[in-house]
Design an enzyme around this catalytic site. Structure first.
Site, PDB file in Angstrom:
ATOM      1  CD  GLU A  49      41.200 -32.554  40.529  1.00  0.00           C
ATOM      2  OE1 GLU A  49      40.932 -31.996  39.154  1.00  0.00           O
ATOM      3  OE2 GLU A  49      40.851 -31.491  41.466  1.00  0.00           O
ATOM      4  CG  PHE A 111      29.044 -25.280  46.771  1.00  0.00           C
ATOM      5  CD1 PHE A 111      29.077 -24.461  45.352  1.00  0.00           C
ATOM      6  CD2 PHE A 111      30.290 -25.336  47.360  1.00  0.00           C
ATOM      7  CE1 PHE A 111      30.323 -23.898  44.661  1.00  0.00           C
ATOM      8  CE2 PHE A 111      31.537 -24.800  46.859  1.00  0.00           C
ATOM      9  CZ  PHE A 111      31.426 -24.393  45.371  1.00  0.00           C
ATOM     10  CD  GLN A 112      32.890 -27.668  45.179  1.00  0.00           C
ATOM     11  OE1 GLN A 112      33.181 -28.165  46.530  1.00  0.00           O
ATOM     12  NE2 GLN A 112      33.677 -26.917  44.417  1.00  0.00           N
ATOM     13  CB  VAL A 381      45.075 -43.011  23.071  1.00  0.00           C
ATOM     14  CG1 VAL A 381      44.251 -43.153  21.929  1.00  0.00           C
ATOM     15  CG2 VAL A 381      45.030 -44.206  23.964  1.00  0.00           C
ATOM     16  CG  PHE A 466      44.440 -43.338  15.421  1.00  0.00           C
ATOM     17  CD1 PHE A 466      45.551 -44.090  14.914  1.00  0.00           C
ATOM     18  CD2 PHE A 466      43.479 -44.090  15.932  1.00  0.00           C
ATOM     19  CE1 PHE A 466      45.279 -45.449  14.956  1.00  0.00           C
ATOM     20  CE2 PHE A 466      43.335 -45.457  15.979  1.00  0.00           C
ATOM     21  CZ  PHE A 466      44.142 -46.031  15.219  1.00  0.00           C
TER      22      PHE A 466
HETATM   23  C1  LIG Z   1      45.049 -46.734  19.040  1.00  0.00           C
HETATM   24  C2  LIG Z   1      45.078 -48.033  19.575  1.00  0.00           C
HETATM   25  C3  LIG Z   1      45.119 -49.196  18.721  1.00  0.00           C
HETATM   26  C4  LIG Z   1      45.296 -50.530  18.975  1.00  0.00           C
HETATM   27  N1  LIG Z   1      45.458 -51.397  18.392  1.00  0.00           N
HETATM   28  C5  LIG Z   1      46.007 -52.599  18.837  1.00  0.00           C
HETATM   29  C6  LIG Z   1      46.100 -53.794  17.879  1.00  0.00           C
HETATM   30  O1  LIG Z   1      46.058 -53.421  16.497  1.00  0.00           O
HETATM   31  N2  LIG Z   1      46.561 -54.920  18.171  1.00  0.00           N
HETATM   32  C7  LIG Z   1      46.459 -55.152  19.502  1.00  0.00           C
HETATM   33  O2  LIG Z   1      46.936 -56.324  19.941  1.00  0.00           O
HETATM   34  N3  LIG Z   1      46.128 -54.390  20.406  1.00  0.00           N
HETATM   35  C8  LIG Z   1      45.795 -53.114  19.918  1.00  0.00           C
HETATM   36  N4  LIG Z   1      45.549 -52.018  21.010  1.00  0.00           N
HETATM   37  C9  LIG Z   1      45.364 -52.723  22.403  1.00  0.00           C
HETATM   38  C10 LIG Z   1      44.009 -53.113  22.476  1.00  0.00           C
HETATM   39  O3  LIG Z   1      43.112 -52.462  22.769  1.00  0.00           O
HETATM   40  C11 LIG Z   1      44.042 -54.110  23.749  1.00  0.00           C
HETATM   41  O4  LIG Z   1      44.485 -53.508  24.967  1.00  0.00           O
HETATM   42  C12 LIG Z   1      45.280 -55.239  23.827  1.00  0.00           C
HETATM   43  O5  LIG Z   1      45.242 -55.802  22.518  1.00  0.00           O
HETATM   44  C13 LIG Z   1      45.036 -56.158  24.874  1.00  0.00           C
HETATM   45  O6  LIG Z   1      46.289 -56.776  25.144  1.00  0.00           O
HETATM   46  P1  LIG Z   1      46.418 -58.269  26.093  1.00  0.00           P
HETATM   47  O7  LIG Z   1      45.319 -59.280  25.569  1.00  0.00           O
HETATM   48  O8  LIG Z   1      47.656 -58.367  26.058  1.00  0.00           O
HETATM   49  O9  LIG Z   1      46.006 -57.471  27.406  1.00  0.00           O
HETATM   50  P2  LIG Z   1      44.789 -57.740  28.471  1.00  0.00           P
HETATM   51  O10 LIG Z   1      43.361 -57.189  27.688  1.00  0.00           O
HETATM   52  O11 LIG Z   1      45.048 -56.938  29.402  1.00  0.00           O
HETATM   53  O12 LIG Z   1      44.328 -59.268  28.636  1.00  0.00           O
HETATM   54  C14 LIG Z   1      45.413 -59.843  29.596  1.00  0.00           C
HETATM   55  C15 LIG Z   1      44.667 -61.166  29.896  1.00  0.00           C
HETATM   56  O13 LIG Z   1      45.695 -61.762  30.774  1.00  0.00           O
HETATM   57  C16 LIG Z   1      45.120 -62.410  31.960  1.00  0.00           C
HETATM   58  N5  LIG Z   1      46.117 -62.280  32.900  1.00  0.00           N
HETATM   59  C17 LIG Z   1      46.647 -61.367  33.655  1.00  0.00           C
HETATM   60  N6  LIG Z   1      47.685 -62.049  34.502  1.00  0.00           N
HETATM   61  C18 LIG Z   1      47.741 -63.298  34.205  1.00  0.00           C
HETATM   62  C19 LIG Z   1      48.434 -64.333  34.384  1.00  0.00           C
HETATM   63  N7  LIG Z   1      49.571 -64.282  35.239  1.00  0.00           N
HETATM   64  N8  LIG Z   1      48.117 -65.743  34.043  1.00  0.00           N
HETATM   65  C20 LIG Z   1      47.071 -65.894  33.195  1.00  0.00           C
HETATM   66  N9  LIG Z   1      46.429 -64.848  32.750  1.00  0.00           N
HETATM   67  C21 LIG Z   1      46.538 -63.601  33.385  1.00  0.00           C
HETATM   68  C22 LIG Z   1      43.933 -61.249  32.254  1.00  0.00           C
HETATM   69  O14 LIG Z   1      42.988 -61.852  33.118  1.00  0.00           O
HETATM   70  C23 LIG Z   1      43.311 -60.976  30.974  1.00  0.00           C
HETATM   71  O15 LIG Z   1      42.449 -61.804  30.456  1.00  0.00           O
HETATM   72  C24 LIG Z   1      45.471 -50.814  20.432  1.00  0.00           C
HETATM   73  C25 LIG Z   1      45.218 -49.820  21.429  1.00  0.00           C
HETATM   74  C26 LIG Z   1      45.109 -48.400  21.001  1.00  0.00           C
HETATM   75  C27 LIG Z   1      45.001 -47.585  21.967  1.00  0.00           C
HETATM   76  C1  LIG Z   2      39.640 -38.255  25.688  1.00  0.00           C
HETATM   77  C2  LIG Z   2      39.525 -38.888  24.279  1.00  0.00           C
HETATM   78  N1  LIG Z   2      39.034 -38.085  23.371  1.00  0.00           N
HETATM   79  C3  LIG Z   2      38.825 -38.288  21.997  1.00  0.00           C
HETATM   80  C4  LIG Z   2      39.647 -39.956  21.551  1.00  0.00           C
HETATM   81  C5  LIG Z   2      39.442 -40.077  20.102  1.00  0.00           C
HETATM   82  N2  LIG Z   2      40.473 -40.047  19.666  1.00  0.00           N
HETATM   83  C6  LIG Z   2      41.559 -41.048  19.362  1.00  0.00           C
HETATM   84  S1  LIG Z   2      42.997 -40.788  19.048  1.00  0.00           S
HETATM   85  C7  LIG Z   2      42.672 -39.273  18.707  1.00  0.00           C
HETATM   86  C8  LIG Z   2      43.768 -38.332  18.134  1.00  0.00           C
HETATM   87  C9  LIG Z   2      44.839 -38.365  18.669  1.00  0.00           C
HETATM   88  O1  LIG Z   2      45.750 -37.000  18.191  1.00  0.00           O
HETATM   89  P1  LIG Z   2      47.144 -36.676  18.805  1.00  0.00           P
HETATM   90  O2  LIG Z   2      47.215 -36.855  20.073  1.00  0.00           O
HETATM   91  O3  LIG Z   2      47.507 -35.315  17.991  1.00  0.00           O
HETATM   92  O4  LIG Z   2      47.868 -37.988  18.127  1.00  0.00           O
HETATM   93  P2  LIG Z   2      48.021 -38.430  16.525  1.00  0.00           P
HETATM   94  O5  LIG Z   2      47.214 -39.475  16.102  1.00  0.00           O
HETATM   95  O6  LIG Z   2      47.739 -37.127  15.546  1.00  0.00           O
HETATM   96  O7  LIG Z   2      49.516 -38.830  16.346  1.00  0.00           O
HETATM   97  C10 LIG Z   2      41.467 -38.896  19.243  1.00  0.00           C
HETATM   98  C11 LIG Z   2      40.889 -37.652  18.808  1.00  0.00           C
HETATM   99  C12 LIG Z   2      39.927 -40.167  22.702  1.00  0.00           C
HETATM  100  N3  LIG Z   2      40.469 -41.825  22.438  1.00  0.00           N
HETATM  101  N4  LIG Z   2      40.203 -39.871  24.209  1.00  0.00           N
END
Ligand SMILES: Cc1cc2nc3c(=O)[nH]c(=O)nc-3n(C[C@H](O)[C@H](O)[C@H](O)COP(=O)(O)OP(=O)(O)OC[C@H]3O[C@@H](n4cnc5c(N)ncnc54)[C@H](O)[C@@H]3O)c2cc1C
Ligand SMILES: Cc1ncc(C[n+]2csc(CCOP(=O)(O)OP(=O)(O)O)c2C)c(N)n1
Length: 573
Positions: A49, A111-112, A381, A466
């Site tokens: 799911e 159950f569940q 991620v 990561f």
């Molecule tokens: C492993 C990992 C590493 C990451 N590292 C980075 C990093 O180094 N740098 C980075 O930038 N991000 C990184 N991120 C992503 C980060 O966590 C955020 O999700 C991202 O920075 C948010 O981007 P955003 O501000 O564009 O989007 P959002 O957080 O979605 O913000 C969008 C904003 O725009 C507003 N909005 C929407 N539509 C409109 C509109 N039409 N007009 C006006 N406002 C509007 C919303 O209300 C909201 O406040 C990483 C994520 C992961 C999973």
């Molecule tokens: C559901 C969940 N469990 C654990 C984490 C913590 N976490 C973030 S990245 C990561 C490793 C991801 O490994 P992989 O998919 O092999 O990608 P890699 O970074 O090795 O390229 C983990 C364990 C998470 N973000 N989400």
């Protein structure tokens, strides 16, 4: 005679829902039977799911339309939760149908039994239990409006026996969808913002997902202000292309040019971004922000001026009031820094003869070069997010999806399923981590069963990479990060889909092109070098201990050369 389930399905169909992603169960029988009899909505059967919820989120995120997922009572709807968190935080309109135990048993520890109204509370705008046929179709119509208007998740909790009850006479609305309008900041606020910008001399624009559809307005503003454009990750697909002001992303996995462009400005305008990492915002600059949501203004940094409104519509009214700046020193410094960062990163993505390991950077670049003009690319991620952020070229037609706000592993393949169901003729590529892929691997069977032509490209580094680097950077010895993987390509072949294994750098380009040319589903298992995200320099065990990598003002640039000093730094550092 129509029953309550029929009313539910009829209302969702009237709201334009074309597919429901889910997994059947006793408590859902009335609803799935109604879907079968109605015929207007397709049931997309998945193996887990959580996959249904991620797929619905991708469907909604790409089409902009309401999408629906469903789980049976107890464990079935618990499995939806992580995916629904992702949908809710990404602000995509999704209705979840959470089937419930028989009404006669509620409260008996049956159950569940769970309490879905409590469980789904935090990941939804609206969660309501249908306990009588008299509540219908109003509950469904309200759920639809909540999801679409507030953008996010709405949950309908319904017991199997209620779904089968005879419906009351009330007919569903012909169209339960509200017509949404675009909020624009008022004249007074626009004048205040123009004055704020006209007073600046080194202005930077920081742009996010809220700039979708506002590419040209943002560029015109940058041209007037001679302002570099930094983006947050979710802004990449909307702004990075055809943009002479682009200086890259900021943040730990961004470009140092993005960070310094913000640090060195005296005036910062945040446009449709909720970039979460506070240590990357400047301390000294004057900051203004435009966001649709007033509650997001000033949430991450100290703001001087906040405007509620749509970025594109507000900027088009602002532009005439902004004076053309002459001095472009700030812009030129930022661009020069960016071109250097870009060249350094590009150097890591080239394939040299004699190279023994495949660099994940090279794989990401090859994917970008080979992907079709309007490909949908989903990224897991972990490190795949890093490679996507740095090496995928966007063009205004391609789309990039990840679990960027919720940060859940295993999102890429499920999101690819939703993307491919919504767009059967578009190329859909999942950039999966080996950890992420194997977490929800069961649903590769859904891909085969439906013959979805998804291209899964596995960054097979034998590591939870990561987290491995996070552990090392924080001074821990890695534990639990090693993955003893099978040959995933052979596994795919055994399952009945095309499997390609790439072990040598010389095989990379041809292998990826062969995969992308294949008309059906493919899994490409690429053995990548595990040691790529080099730690930033000068971080000692002492100053790193107890801090996650996220807390550091550092950019992981792959060469171990970037540590952003806490002190204010100038361009000629
Ligand atoms: C492993 C990992 C590493 C990451 N590292 C980075 C990093 O180094 N740098 C980075 O930038 N991000 C990184 N991120 C992503 C980060 O966590 C955020 O999700 C991202 O920075 C948010 O981007 P955003 O501000 O564009 O989007 P959002 O957080 O979605 O913000 C969008 C904003 O725009 C507003 N909005 C929407 N539509 C409109 C509109 N039409 N007009 C006006 N406002 C509007 C919303 O209300 C909201 O406040 C990483 C994520 C992961 C999973
Ligand atoms: C559901 C969940 N469990 C654990 C984490 C913590 N976490 C973030 S990245 C990561 C490793 C991801 O490994 P992989 O998919 O092999 O990608 P890699 O970074 O090795 O390229 C983990 C364990 C998470 N973000 N989400």
């Amino acid at each position: 005679m129509a029953n309550v389930a029929d009313q539910l399905i009829e209302t969702l169909s009237a709201a334009g829902v074309a597919r429901i992603y889910g997994l059947v169960g006793d408590s859902l029988n009335g609803i799935t039977d109604s879907i079968r009899r109605n015929g207007a909505i397709e049931w997309i059967a998945v193996r887990h799911e959580e996959v249904a919820a991620f797929a619905a989120g991708a469907d909604a995120g790409l089409t902009g339309n309401l999408a629906v997922c469903a789980g049976s009572c107890g464990p079935g709807n618990l499995h939806l939760i992580n995916g629904l968190y992702d949908c809710h935080r990404s602000r995509v309109p999704v209705v979840a149908i959470a089937a419930h135990i028989p009404t006669s048993e509620i409260g008996s520890g049956y159950f569940q039994e769970t309490h879905p109204e409590i469980l789904f509370k935090e990941c939804s705008h609206y969660v309501e239990l249908v306990s009588s046929a008299l509540q219908m179709p109003r509950i469904v119509e309200t759920a639809v409006r909540e999801a679409v208007t507030k953008r996010g998740v709405a949950v309908i909790v319904i017991s199997g026996d209620i779904a089968l009850q005879e419906a009351e006479a009330q007919r569903p609305a012909d169209n339960p969808l509200p017509l949404l309008s675009t909020p624009i900041a008022g004249d007074k606020e626009i004048i205040a913002l123009a004055e704020f910008l006209n007073a600046g001399s080194r202005t930077t624009l920081m742009c996010g997902a809220g700039c979708a559809g506002a590419h040209d307005e943002v560029i015109r503003l940058a041209a007037k202000l001679n302002a570099p454009i930094v983006h947050a990750l979710r802004g990449k697909e909307h702004l990075e292309w055809e943009n002479p002001f682009d200086v890259g992303m900021t943040g730990l996995i961004g470009f140092s040019s993005g960070y310094y462009s913000m640090l060195n400005c005296d005036t910062l305008l945040l446009l449709g971004t909720d970039f979460p990492y506070r240590q990357f915002y400047p301390q000294e600059a004057r900051i203004a922000q435009i966001d649709l949501r007033g509650e997001n203004l000033g949430k991450r940094c100290r703001l001087e001026l906040g405007l509620v409104g749509d970025v594109g519509a507000t900027l088009s009214r602002l532009l005439d009031r902004v004076e053309q700046k002459d001095d472009d020193t700030h812009l030129q410094s930022a661009l020069a820094h960016y071109h250097q960062s870009r060249a350094d990163l590009d150097a890591l993505s080239t394939v040299h003869s004699g190279q023994r390991r495949i660099h994940p950077q090279a794989l990401a670049r090859v994917i970008s070069d080979a992907a079709s003009e309007d490909a949908v690319i989903t990224v897991d991620v972990g490190e795949p997010t890093v490679w996507a952020a740095r090496y995928l070229k966007m063009n205004g037609k391609r789309r990039l999806l990840g679990s960027f706000l919720h940060g859940s592993m295993a999102n890429a393949m499920p999101q690819a399923i939703g993307a491919q169901c919504a767009f059967p003729d578009r190329q859909v590529i999942a950039m999966s981590g080996d950890g992420g892929f194997s977490m929800l691997m069961g649903d590769i069977l859904t891909i085969r069963q439906r013959n979805l032509p998804i291209k899964i490209v596995l960054f097979d580094n034998g590591l939870l990479g990561f987290v491995d680097i996070e552990m090392k950077a924080a001074g821990f010895l890695p534990i639990g990060t090693h993955l003893d993987n099978p040959n995933f390509a052979e596994m795919a072949i055994a399952i009945g889909i095309r499997g390609i294994r790439i072990e040598e750098p010389a095989e990379l380009e041809e292998g990826i092109r062969e995969a992308f040319d294949h008309p059906g589903p493919v899994l490409v298992d690429v053995l990548t070098n595990p040691l790529e995200l080099v730690m930033p320099p000068k971080i000692t065990l002492e100053n790193a201990r107890g801090f996650s990598v996220w807390m550091m003002k550092a950019v992981l640039n792959g060469q171990g050369t970037e540590l952003i000093d806490l002190a204010r730094t100038t361009w000629d550092r």
